[in-house]
Design an enzyme around this catalytic site. Sequence first.
Site, short mmCIF file in Angstrom:
data_model
loop_
_atom_site.label_atom_id
_atom_site.label_comp_id
_atom_site.label_asym_id
_atom_site.label_seq_id
_atom_site.Cartn_x
_atom_site.Cartn_y
_atom_site.Cartn_z
CE LYS A 87 3.46 3.21 5.16
NZ LYS A 87 3.62 4.29 4.15
CG ASN A 88 6.34 6.52 6.20
OD1 ASN A 88 5.84 5.81 5.33
ND2 ASN A 88 5.64 7.42 6.87
CG ASP A 129 1.50 9.28 8.74
OD1 ASP A 129 0.74 9.93 8.02
OD2 ASP A 129 2.62 8.88 8.36
NE ARG A 175 -0.16 2.04 0.32
CZ ARG A 175 -0.21 3.37 0.45
NH1 ARG A 175 -1.35 3.99 0.42
NH2 ARG A 175 0.89 4.07 0.59
CB CYS A 185 -2.91 10.16 -2.72
SG CYS A 185 -2.54 11.24 -1.36
NE ARG A 231 0.92 12.96 0.50
CZ ARG A 231 1.10 11.76 1.02
NH1 ARG A 231 0.35 10.76 0.66
NH2 ARG A 231 2.04 11.54 1.89
C1 UD1 Z 1 5.77 11.55 4.51
C2 UD1 Z 1 5.23 10.22 4.96
C3 UD1 Z 1 3.74 10.29 5.28
C4 UD1 Z 1 3.48 11.41 6.28
C5 UD1 Z 1 4.09 12.72 5.81
C6 UD1 Z 1 3.98 13.84 6.83
C7 UD1 Z 1 6.67 8.66 3.76
C8 UD1 Z 1 6.79 7.63 2.71
N1 UD1 Z 1 5.47 9.23 3.91
O1 UD1 Z 1 5.07 11.88 3.30
O2 UD1 Z 1 3.33 9.04 5.82
O3 UD1 Z 1 2.07 11.57 6.44
O4 UD1 Z 1 5.50 12.53 5.53
O5 UD1 Z 1 4.54 13.45 8.04
O6 UD1 Z 1 7.62 8.95 4.47
N2 UD1 Z 1 4.21 19.35 0.02
C9 UD1 Z 1 4.23 20.33 -0.93
N3 UD1 Z 1 5.21 20.30 -1.89
C10 UD1 Z 1 6.19 19.33 -1.89
C11 UD1 Z 1 6.16 18.34 -0.89
C12 UD1 Z 1 5.16 18.37 0.05
O7 UD1 Z 1 3.36 21.21 -0.96
O8 UD1 Z 1 7.05 19.37 -2.77
C13 UD1 Z 1 3.12 19.34 1.04
C14 UD1 Z 1 2.24 18.11 0.89
O9 UD1 Z 1 1.23 18.31 -0.06
C15 UD1 Z 1 1.69 17.95 2.28
C16 UD1 Z 1 2.83 18.43 3.17
O10 UD1 Z 1 3.68 19.21 2.32
O11 UD1 Z 1 0.57 18.77 2.47
C17 UD1 Z 1 3.63 17.32 3.83
O12 UD1 Z 1 4.29 16.56 2.87
P1 UD1 Z 1 5.67 15.80 3.11
O13 UD1 Z 1 6.24 16.16 4.45
O14 UD1 Z 1 6.48 15.99 1.89
O15 UD1 Z 1 5.14 14.31 3.19
P2 UD1 Z 1 5.62 13.05 2.37
O16 UD1 Z 1 7.10 12.99 2.32
O17 UD1 Z 1 4.86 12.94 1.09
#
Ligand code: UD1
Length: 429
Positions: free
Chosen positions: A28-29, A315, A407, A124, A129
């Site tokens: 999915k991701n 996850d 989902r 969420c 996030r």
């Molecule tokens: C992706 C995955 C999700 C997984 C996560 C961590 C997808 C669609 N989703 O989510 O299933 O749980 O990686 O492995 O691929 N953060 C910030 N600022 C930012 C971006 C992130 O503070 O600009 C923080 C987030 O709040 C969170 C952490 O960094 O606490 C991890 O986020 P990130 O690695 O970006 O996860 P996603 O890409 O949203």
Amino acid sequence: MRKAVSMDSILVRGGKTLHGQIPIAGAKNACLTLMPATLLSDEPLTLTNAPRLSDIKTMTQLLGSLGAEVTSMQGGQVLAASCHGTINTRAEYDIVRKMRASNLVLGPLLAREGHAEVSLPGGCAIGARPMDIHTDGLTKMGAEIDLRDGYLHAKAIGGHLKGAVIDFPFASVGATENIMMAATLAKGTTVINNAAREPEIVDLATCLRAMGAQIDGDGTSRIEIQGVDRLHGATHRVVTDRIELGTYMLAPAIAGGEVELIGGRIDLLAAFCEKLDAAGISVTETENGLKVKHDTGRTKAVNVTTEPFPGFPTDLQAQMMALLCTATGTSVLEEKIFENRFMHAPELIRMGANIDVHGGTATVTGVDKLKGAQVMATDLRASVSLILAGLAASGETRVARVYHLDRGYEQVVSKFSGVGADIERITDS
Ligand code: UD1
């Protein structure tokens, strides 16, 4: 009339040992970041081994609203995407709020059109996030970004992004993907330091290279992207879903039995497999994937800390907790990625688990057996952890709010029942 969001539930009668094979779908991701890559080219992008999930439909809808066309073929396992001519650069709140991964259109739109207006996804269930790592990176590449009316308004100064050296404060998966896509069409070279190393990043880089991008270092924490003038069409096979794989590996570990996961690979889940080994679960490689074997005895307690790849995936934390609820001894689970990701704990406690949550740490003291109950979960991975817990619990477990599962898990009932679980979907009428 059917409701927009399914309120169906899943009924599990515990106590069956599991035997047989489960096919693992494409990730999915990975698919959710590969689909927006179609915005980077006028030529078609074909994705094979796509998973059949509602999140994929949401991304199809979002790309459609921008002027790209995604056609689902072979029952949804092949996605043919194309995007030519002028497109709309505004990603509306009504779609983006449904799924955080919608933010992955920001980098491609900015690279293609020189501007984009993308709604912030909002909160969420698992935490705030924010998107600061994405926007700081794009700003370094010459974008001006303001937040107005809940939308990020991004504009490339001079109409084009330019290469830059970007040091991430945290190895964000989504920010690595957004910057990598944006950098493929930027002028000059972009370097991402402290990049995420997840297999889905490698998969995206592989697809972008097939489209003509110049990318090195994916899978390491330093990725270098040399911008090119244009990208062309390609066909790409989506990598195996390591989270679906880990989830189904836990089914025989919890319920007992022997199950082969078709398409499974240890290299996608090395840290997770080490923890299974420490818990006393046997994992072996087979010609077609991985085999997990366990008798119905209790497993051993293990401590788990979630980390970016190659560490233990956040996850899979909820599903691992379901296993540890009946281990002998006490396990400590530390959640380091998201601040609010233990919503499954109170539900597992309703099933008889002994769990103490303090901030980002959950202490799980194993009990002999869980007891079935009516439970519900507020996110995807938490929902499936309750099904896993139900497989070995006495009596019936009814998991409400199945739309979370839809989902991220395709054919969840038939995959579990195919190996002998007593499970059914109860349709809300
Ligand atoms: C992706 C995955 C999700 C997984 C996560 C961590 C997808 C669609 N989703 O989510 O299933 O749980 O990686 O492995 O691929 N953060 C910030 N600022 C930012 C971006 C992130 O503070 O600009 C923080 C987030 O709040 C969170 C952490 O960094 O606490 C991890 O986020 P990130 O690695 O970006 O996860 P996603 O890409 O949203």
